[in-house]
Design an enzyme around this catalytic site. Structure first.
Site, short mmCIF file in Angstrom:
data_model
loop_
_atom_site.label_atom_id
_atom_site.label_comp_id
_atom_site.label_asym_id
_atom_site.label_seq_id
_atom_site.Cartn_x
_atom_site.Cartn_y
_atom_site.Cartn_z
N HIS A 1 0.80 -1.22 0.00
CA HIS A 1 0.00 0.00 0.00
C HIS A 1 0.84 1.28 0.00
O HIS A 1 0.55 2.23 0.73
CB HIS A 1 -0.94 0.01 1.21
CG HIS A 1 -2.03 -1.02 1.17
ND1 HIS A 1 -2.49 -1.57 0.00
CD2 HIS A 1 -2.75 -1.62 2.17
CE1 HIS A 1 -3.46 -2.45 0.27
NE2 HIS A 1 -3.63 -2.50 1.58
N HIS B 1 -9.78 2.31 0.38
CA HIS B 1 -9.68 1.20 1.33
C HIS B 1 -10.72 1.26 2.46
O HIS B 1 -10.38 1.02 3.63
CB HIS B 1 -8.27 1.18 1.91
CG HIS B 1 -7.79 -0.17 2.33
ND1 HIS B 1 -8.29 -0.83 3.43
CD2 HIS B 1 -6.85 -0.98 1.81
CE1 HIS B 1 -7.67 -1.98 3.56
NE2 HIS B 1 -6.78 -2.11 2.59
N GLU C 1 -11.56 -3.54 -2.96
CA GLU C 1 -10.65 -2.54 -3.49
C GLU C 1 -10.50 -2.72 -5.00
O GLU C 1 -9.92 -3.71 -5.44
CB GLU C 1 -9.29 -2.66 -2.80
CG GLU C 1 -9.38 -2.52 -1.29
CD GLU C 1 -8.25 -3.28 -0.59
OE1 GLU C 1 -7.09 -2.89 -0.74
OE2 GLU C 1 -8.55 -4.27 0.09
C1 BGC Z 1 -4.66 -6.29 1.94
C2 BGC Z 1 -4.47 -7.04 3.23
C3 BGC Z 1 -4.04 -6.07 4.27
C4 BGC Z 1 -5.10 -5.01 4.40
C5 BGC Z 1 -4.83 -3.99 5.45
C6 BGC Z 1 -5.68 -5.24 2.16
O1 BGC Z 1 -5.82 -4.50 1.00
O2 BGC Z 1 -5.01 -7.13 0.88
O3 BGC Z 1 -3.54 -8.09 3.07
O4 BGC Z 1 -3.81 -6.69 5.49
O5 BGC Z 1 -5.26 -4.38 3.17
O6 BGC Z 1 -3.57 -3.58 5.50
#
Ligand code: BGC
Length: 371
Positions: free
Chosen positions: A133, A207, A336
């Site tokens: 991310h 998110h 997402e």
């Molecule tokens: C990911 C997860 C992650 C979460 C929060 C999601 O987009 O796929 O693996 O733990 O975000 O960080």
């Protein structure tokens, strides 16, 4: 109409600093309020978008984060359907990307490395040995510029951020614009644009952790995903590169299934990228989620080729969020819209490379209704 503090009139909307202002006529409203300060003193504001159907989306400048989303249930009773904190403090101290814009690259890049035009780039490793991310200080942890948008029939806020060359290891100055807009059709749209001065991977997403009941866990939510295949992952949640049919597996959401129905058969719970049937480009249906008790439904359409379905597996009861709610495992789910994880290292996946002179564009629409 009363006036509090600074007021700006934009295209029939009243943009008010402080509470208690309503617009005449359109039933749509934009308000802004202070939401706190970062430890370095930077001020953070929250914008509230409302429509005449009783929806309210509050989005703050830190992370361009959706902090609350009030949506009526089938009885007309409003409830907040996204997880998060009441104040800025929680978001700064410990947020698993609650409601934020994620970038420069949503999801993982294996070992934080990729080769582009013969050059090896090393990104911040913030998820074991992998990059997740956008890194240590991704787009969810920066303060965005915000301005109301002059557009007929919607209440909208435009967020912009300049990600500097070298930030978290990425090449190129990347100018990013994200617009949240709310319409009287109960559509919350998120549109993205980005431009760069050097070739760079870009994969932006939103998110939010949704819980259409506004309480409890999401295992009883019914979900349909317009996808015939998904990308299996290794133990570090990096796609293996395979594109595997969902048919006959717990990943088959081509017809609606409760999230909890087959989750025990998926090691760790759902945290996978689904390959959307339409393959990206044109706006098409990605998913439909429905919560039987409240009757709330959310349809997602997108121009993206993939959808990461994450069933809140890492929520473990250590976070107490809005209204004193303890967020246990599966308290919310994320859908997402994005390109596939680790695409910069997977030549078989659709490319995420943005080059100078080209414009990155993406659109996702969340449409709320009841049944
Ligand atoms: C990911 C997860 C992650 C979460 C929060 C999601 O987009 O796929 O693996 O733990 O975000 O960080």
């Amino acid at each position: 109409m009363k006036s509090f503090g600074k007021i700006l009139l934009v295209c029939g909307f009243v943009i008010a600093a402080g509470a208690g202002i309503s617009s005449g006529g359109t039933g749509m409203d934009i308000k802004t309020q202070a939401f706190g300060r970062l430890p370095d003193g930077t001020a953070v504001e929250v914008y509230s978008l409302t429509n005449e159907k009783g929806l309210e989306a509050r989005i703050m400048t830190y992370g361009a984060t959706l902090v609350s989303l009030e949506v009526p249930d089938r009885m007309g009773k409003a409830g907040d359907i996204v997880l998060g904190y009441e104040s800025l403090d929680g978001y700064i101290k410990n947020s698993p990307y609650f409601g934020s814009i994620v970038g420069r690259y949503g999801n993982r890049i294996a070992k934080g490395k990729f080769i582009l035009d013969g050059v090896t780039y090393t990104l911040a490793a913030n998820n074991g040995e992998n990059h997740l991310h956008g890194g240590i200080k991704g787009f969810d942890k920066v303060v965005w510029n915000a301005e109301p948008v002059r557009e007929e029939g919607v209440a909208a806020i435009k967020f912009s951020y300049l990600s500097r060359d070298g930030e978290e290891g990425y090449p190129g100055n990347l100018a990013v614009v994200v617009i949240y807009s709310l319409s009287n059709d109960n559509e919350l749209k998120i549109s993205y644009e980005a431009r760069t001065d050097k070739a760079t991977p870009v994969n932006l997403t939103h998110h939010s952790y949704f819980n259409l009941a506004g309480e409890g866990d999401v295992l009883g939510h019914e979900l349909m995903i317009a996808s015939d295949a998904y990308t299996p992952v290794d133990s570090g949640l990096i796609p293996t590169g395979e594109i595997r049919p969902v048919m006959g597996t717990p990943f088959d959401f081509t017809s609606p299934h409760a999230i909890g129905e087959r989750i025990a058969k998926v090691e760790g719970g759902y945290d996978h990228n689904f390959v959307l049937r339409k393959g990206g480009g044109e706006l098409s249906r990605a998913a439909l989620a429905a919560e039987p008790k409240s009757g709330r439904t959310m349809e997602i359409t997108t121009t993206e080729p993939g959808l990461q379905f994450y069933s809140g597996n890492f929520l473990d009861g250590t976070i107490t969020g809005k209204g004193g709610r303890v967020y246990s495992k599966h308290a919310g789910f994320c859908l997402e819209t994005q390109h596939f994880p680790d695409s910069p290292n997977k030549p078989g996946f659709p490319s995420t490379i943005l080059r100078p002179g080209r414009v990155y564009k993406s659109l996702t629409v969340h449409k709320f209704s009841t049944r």
